[in-house]
Design an enzyme around this catalytic site. Structure first.
Site, PDB file in Angstrom:
ATOM      1  N   ASP A 103      39.301  28.624  22.721  1.00  0.00           N
ATOM      2  CA  ASP A 103      39.318  28.511  24.188  1.00  0.00           C
ATOM      3  C   ASP A 103      38.571  29.688  24.800  1.00  0.00           C
ATOM      4  OD1 ASP A 103      40.353  27.520  26.761  1.00  0.00           O
ATOM      5  OD2 ASP A 103      41.610  29.311  26.748  1.00  0.00           O
TER       6      ASP A 103
ATOM      7  N   ARG B 117      55.299  36.066  24.845  1.00  0.00           N
ATOM      8  CA  ARG B 117      55.681  34.866  25.606  1.00  0.00           C
ATOM      9  C   ARG B 117      54.964  33.622  25.094  1.00  0.00           C
ATOM     10  NH1 ARG B 117      55.499  38.879  30.172  1.00  0.00           N
ATOM     11  NH2 ARG B 117      53.308  38.925  29.636  1.00  0.00           N
TER      12      ARG B 117
ATOM     13  N   CYS C  29      43.509  31.283  21.738  1.00  0.00           N
ATOM     14  CA  CYS C  29      43.690  31.113  23.192  1.00  0.00           C
ATOM     15  C   CYS C  29      44.070  32.460  23.802  1.00  0.00           C
ATOM     16  CB  CYS C  29      44.789  30.095  23.489  1.00  0.00           C
ATOM     17  SG  CYS C  29      44.316  28.408  23.148  1.00  0.00           S
ATOM     18  N   SER C  30      43.675  33.573  23.148  1.00  0.00           N
ATOM     19  CA  SER C  30      44.029  34.879  23.719  1.00  0.00           C
ATOM     20  C   SER C  30      42.818  35.442  24.455  1.00  0.00           C
ATOM     21  CB  SER C  30      44.546  35.825  22.638  1.00  0.00           C
ATOM     22  OG  SER C  30      43.603  36.054  21.614  1.00  0.00           O
ATOM     23  N   ARG C  31      42.021  36.256  23.790  1.00  0.00           N
ATOM     24  CA  ARG C  31      40.769  36.763  24.361  1.00  0.00           C
ATOM     25  C   ARG C  31      39.708  36.716  23.264  1.00  0.00           C
ATOM     26  NH1 ARG C  31      42.522  35.871  28.675  1.00  0.00           N
ATOM     27  NH2 ARG C  31      42.948  37.329  30.385  1.00  0.00           N
TER      28      ARG C  31
ATOM     29  N   HIS D 175      37.637  28.195  28.225  1.00  0.00           N
ATOM     30  CA  HIS D 175      38.720  29.032  28.777  1.00  0.00           C
ATOM     31  C   HIS D 175      39.598  28.244  29.766  1.00  0.00           C
ATOM     32  CE1 HIS D 175      39.824  33.515  29.618  1.00  0.00           C
ATOM     33  NE2 HIS D 175      40.896  32.738  29.731  1.00  0.00           N
ATOM     34  N   ILE D 176      40.172  27.164  29.260  1.00  0.00           N
ATOM     35  CA  ILE D 176      40.975  26.289  30.135  1.00  0.00           C
ATOM     36  C   ILE D 176      42.458  26.295  29.756  1.00  0.00           C
ATOM     37  CG2 ILE D 176      39.114  24.695  30.806  1.00  0.00           C
ATOM     38  CD1 ILE D 176      40.201  22.793  28.545  1.00  0.00           C
ATOM     39  N   ALA D 177      42.864  27.252  28.919  1.00  0.00           N
ATOM     40  CA  ALA D 177      44.240  27.181  28.401  1.00  0.00           C
ATOM     41  C   ALA D 177      45.293  27.189  29.514  1.00  0.00           C
ATOM     42  CB  ALA D 177      44.495  28.310  27.415  1.00  0.00           C
ATOM     43  N   SER D 178      45.010  27.878  30.622  1.00  0.00           N
ATOM     44  CA  SER D 178      46.021  27.908  31.692  1.00  0.00           C
ATOM     45  C   SER D 178      45.762  26.851  32.764  1.00  0.00           C
ATOM     46  CB  SER D 178      46.038  29.299  32.345  1.00  0.00           C
ATOM     47  OG  SER D 178      44.815  29.526  33.022  1.00  0.00           O
TER      48      SER D 178
ATOM     49  N   GLU E  64      31.979  35.873  26.902  1.00  0.00           N
ATOM     50  CA  GLU E  64      32.036  34.792  27.888  1.00  0.00           C
ATOM     51  C   GLU E  64      31.118  35.068  29.056  1.00  0.00           C
ATOM     52  OE1 GLU E  64      35.981  33.297  29.058  1.00  0.00           O
ATOM     53  OE2 GLU E  64      36.518  33.577  26.961  1.00  0.00           O
TER      54      GLU E  64
HETATM   55  N1  LIG Z   1      43.118  31.519  27.223  1.00  0.00           N
HETATM   56  C1  LIG Z   1      43.808  31.638  28.334  1.00  0.00           C
HETATM   57  O1  LIG Z   1      43.553  30.964  29.319  1.00  0.00           O
HETATM   58  C2  LIG Z   1      44.928  32.591  28.405  1.00  0.00           C
HETATM   59  C3  LIG Z   1      44.933  33.733  27.666  1.00  0.00           C
HETATM   60  N2  LIG Z   1      45.974  34.606  27.736  1.00  0.00           N
HETATM   61  C4  LIG Z   1      45.954  35.794  26.879  1.00  0.00           C
HETATM   62  O2  LIG Z   1      47.127  35.806  26.096  1.00  0.00           O
HETATM   63  C5  LIG Z   1      47.641  37.118  26.044  1.00  0.00           C
HETATM   64  C6  LIG Z   1      49.117  37.091  25.719  1.00  0.00           C
HETATM   65  O3  LIG Z   1      49.859  36.647  26.836  1.00  0.00           O
HETATM   66  P1  LIG Z   1      51.461  36.711  26.831  1.00  0.00           P
HETATM   67  O4  LIG Z   1      52.014  35.979  25.675  1.00  0.00           O
HETATM   68  O5  LIG Z   1      51.937  36.318  28.175  1.00  0.00           O
HETATM   69  O6  LIG Z   1      51.669  38.276  26.618  1.00  0.00           O
HETATM   70  P2  LIG Z   1      52.842  39.040  25.898  1.00  0.00           P
HETATM   71  O7  LIG Z   1      52.709  40.459  26.291  1.00  0.00           O
HETATM   72  O8  LIG Z   1      54.145  38.349  26.153  1.00  0.00           O
HETATM   73  O9  LIG Z   1      52.512  38.868  24.336  1.00  0.00           O
HETATM   74  C7  LIG Z   1      51.551  39.604  23.662  1.00  0.00           C
HETATM   75  C8  LIG Z   1      52.136  40.001  22.303  1.00  0.00           C
HETATM   76  O10 LIG Z   1      51.111  40.626  21.536  1.00  0.00           O
HETATM   77  C9  LIG Z   1      51.749  41.603  20.743  1.00  0.00           C
HETATM   78  N3  LIG Z   1      50.791  42.563  20.217  1.00  0.00           N
HETATM   79  C10 LIG Z   1      50.182  43.582  20.870  1.00  0.00           C
HETATM   80  N4  LIG Z   1      49.375  44.252  20.006  1.00  0.00           N
HETATM   81  C11 LIG Z   1      49.465  43.602  18.826  1.00  0.00           C
HETATM   82  C12 LIG Z   1      48.879  43.815  17.546  1.00  0.00           C
HETATM   83  N5  LIG Z   1      48.032  44.826  17.330  1.00  0.00           N
HETATM   84  N6  LIG Z   1      49.190  42.969  16.560  1.00  0.00           N
HETATM   85  C13 LIG Z   1      50.061  41.947  16.771  1.00  0.00           C
HETATM   86  N7  LIG Z   1      50.654  41.704  17.948  1.00  0.00           N
HETATM   87  C14 LIG Z   1      50.365  42.534  18.950  1.00  0.00           C
HETATM   88  C15 LIG Z   1      52.753  42.236  21.705  1.00  0.00           C
HETATM   89  O11 LIG Z   1      53.758  42.963  21.012  1.00  0.00           O
HETATM   90  C16 LIG Z   1      53.290  41.002  22.421  1.00  0.00           C
HETATM   91  O12 LIG Z   1      54.446  40.480  21.793  1.00  0.00           O
HETATM   92  C17 LIG Z   1      47.276  37.703  27.412  1.00  0.00           C
HETATM   93  O13 LIG Z   1      47.211  39.116  27.375  1.00  0.00           O
HETATM   94  C18 LIG Z   1      45.925  37.084  27.700  1.00  0.00           C
HETATM   95  O14 LIG Z   1      44.904  37.923  27.244  1.00  0.00           O
HETATM   96  C19 LIG Z   1      47.038  34.364  28.546  1.00  0.00           C
HETATM   97  C20 LIG Z   1      47.081  33.241  29.312  1.00  0.00           C
HETATM   98  C21 LIG Z   1      46.027  32.266  29.337  1.00  0.00           C
HETATM   99  O1  LIG Z   2      45.991  34.593  32.512  1.00  0.00           O
HETATM  100  C1  LIG Z   2      45.111  34.843  31.688  1.00  0.00           C
HETATM  101  O2  LIG Z   2      45.114  35.893  31.024  1.00  0.00           O
HETATM  102  C2  LIG Z   2      44.052  33.883  31.505  1.00  0.00           C
HETATM  103  O3  LIG Z   2      43.267  33.972  30.604  1.00  0.00           O
HETATM  104  C3  LIG Z   2      43.992  32.793  32.505  1.00  0.00           C
HETATM  105  O4  LIG Z   2      43.616  31.625  31.974  1.00  0.00           O
END
Ligand SMILES: NC(=O)C1=CN([C@@H]2O[C@H](COP(=O)(O)OP(=O)(O)OC[C@H]3O[C@@H](n4cnc5c(N)ncnc54)[C@H](O)[C@@H]3O)[C@@H](O)[C@H]2O)C=CC1
Ligand SMILES: O=C(O)C(=O)CO
Length: 386
Positions: A297, A175, A271-273, A320-323, A302
């Site tokens: 981010d 997404r 901006c993932s983890r 960690h403010i991406a959202s 953390e």
């Molecule tokens: N920094 C922040 O504030 C935020 C961080 N996040 C992080 O972003 C992550 C992703 O969120 P979404 O896009 O909604 O999830 P999503 O599930 O739609 O996308 C994750 C993608 O990663 C892919 N993936 C999984 N393992 C993989 C690998 N080994 N190599 C390559 N791709 C791989 C999956 O196939 C999927 O398409 C969340 O799990 C969360 O940890 C999400 C929102 C805010």
């Molecule tokens: O929704 C998440 O995974 C977040 O990191 C919130 O910012």
């Protein structure tokens, strides 16, 4: 014996007891719970990260559901405490749930909710902001101005990278990764290379259509490619943004070797983890490659940073403010509360957790469903026909 934790209470005589480990933005989430006969207790303790003991004290002897945060380790200890208190639902106020031991929750019969769909664009926008800030050295330039160092325009002052025509690389084109890719391709006319375990068909179609539009208007069309390996992305891209989930396959995905594969002047955004990057290796790489830039981010430990990271001028670091847009954070609170409420009320699971708008309409009652329960299948929960 854990110390009592300070709380604020809404609707003290409500039939179901729902605890939120933090105050959350907006009031709609509280109103929705109260309207459905919940007593809502919000922890107001002045402590950013609650301990397991604090949360056990909050759960107490009778608790129907908890709304918690990504900073909390939800494992066997908390799920058994919740289950002993009669609880059936935990709503993580986040889309990522690497802080939750889902198997432990399932073992204790607790449904685990997350909040996809409402933070896609907001998070992608921050990744785009970090990409731009790194490319155009905005933070360094801002510090320079504030330090009173600007004494006139110079041909070589803070020269950065033009994004147009360069290649953006996305690792994890789900997404958020796909939304980010669209922003960079459409907004800055970058070419895309992505790596994901699955094909991002909608993203590919979008870029193909956009390329046709550009061609028809006499402009250079953009291109896309699905890479066969992550290394291909690292080798070819000028800007790389990380958007996978955090699990065993993505832990330290970016390490000493993969950093060495990247272009010397590349930009890396996360901006993932945090643990997706080996942060110690990153600090070394930044020290030895001054033209390599990062926008971070999230961090490996953390709220801490690895030694030396904060000293690097070629790193942009935000907490960690991406959202963190008002709409998204209020929406996350609403979805987290509705996941808990839905399970308490015995509602089925919403059939498409990416299509959450019906739950977010301010002036309408939300559907009688749980927006997103990650262990719905394992618990055998029915899917809504709505
Ligand atoms: N920094 C922040 O504030 C935020 C961080 N996040 C992080 O972003 C992550 C992703 O969120 P979404 O896009 O909604 O999830 P999503 O599930 O739609 O996308 C994750 C993608 O990663 C892919 N993936 C999984 N393992 C993989 C690998 N080994 N190599 C390559 N791709 C791989 C999956 O196939 C999927 O398409 C969340 O799990 C969360 O940890 C999400 C929102 C805010
Ligand atoms: O929704 C998440 O995974 C977040 O990191 C919130 O910012």
């Amino acid at each position: 014996m854990a110390k009592p934790v300070s709380i604020e209470v809404w609707n003290p005589n409500g039939k179901y007891r729902v605890v939120s480990t933090k105050p959350m933005p907006g009031t709609r989430w509280i109103n929705l719970l109260v309207e459905q006969d919940c007593r809502v207790e919000v922890c107001t303790q002045k402590k950013t990260i609650l301990s397991i003991e604090d949360i056990i004290a909050l759960i107490g002897d009778k608790c129907d559901g908890v709304i918690g945060q990504l900073t909390e380790e939800w494992g066997d200890a908390l799920f058994s405490a919740l289950s002993r208190a009669g609880g059936k639902a935990f709503g993580n106020m986040a889309v990522g749930y690497n802080n939750v031991d889902v198997d432990a929750a399932t073992k204790h019969g607790v449904a685990v909710g997350n909040t996809p769909g409402v933070l896609t664009e907001t998070t992608a926008e921050l990744a785009a902001s970090l990409s731009l800030a790194a490319a155009r050295r905005i933070v360094e330039a801002d510090e320079f101005m504030r330090a009173g160092l600007y004494d006139g325009w110079l041909p070589n002052l803070f020269v950065g990278n033009l994004l147009k025509g360069q290649t953006v690389g996305v690792i994890g084109a789900g997404r958020i990764g796909s939304a980010y890719a669209r922003m960079m391709v459409e907004g800055f006319k970058m070419n895309l290379i992505y790596y994901d375990l699955y094909q991002a068909t909608r993203l590919e179609k979008f870029i193909t259509g956009y390329a046709e539009f550009l061609r028809a208007n006499g402009e250079q069309p953009v291109k896309w490619k699905r890479a066969a390996s992550m290394e291909e992305v690292l080798r070819e891209a000028d800007v790389i943004s990380l958007h996978p989930v955090l699990d065993k396959t993505t832990y330290h995905l970016i390490n000493k070797e993969s950093l060495a594969t990247m272009k010397k002047e590349a930009i890396l955004v996360n901006c993932s983890r945090g643990p997706v990057i080996d942060e110690v290796a990153l600090v070394e790489h930044l020290k030895h490659n001054p033209m390599f830039r990062v926008g971070l981010d999230v961090f490996e430990d953390e709220p801490y940073m690895k030694p030396g990271l904060a000293d690097q001028k070629n790193a942009i670091i935000v907490p960690h403010i991406a959202s963190a847009s008002k709409w998204t954070r209020e929406g996350m609170a609403t979805l987290a509360a509705l996941n808990v409420l839905g399970k308490i009320k015995g509602y089925p699971i919403w059939s498409d957790p990416n299509r959450v708008e019906p739950f977010l309409k301010e002036d309408a009652s939300p559907p009688a469903a749980c927006p997103s329960i990650v262990n719905a299948k394992a618990l055998g929960l029915p899917v809504s026909k709505l």
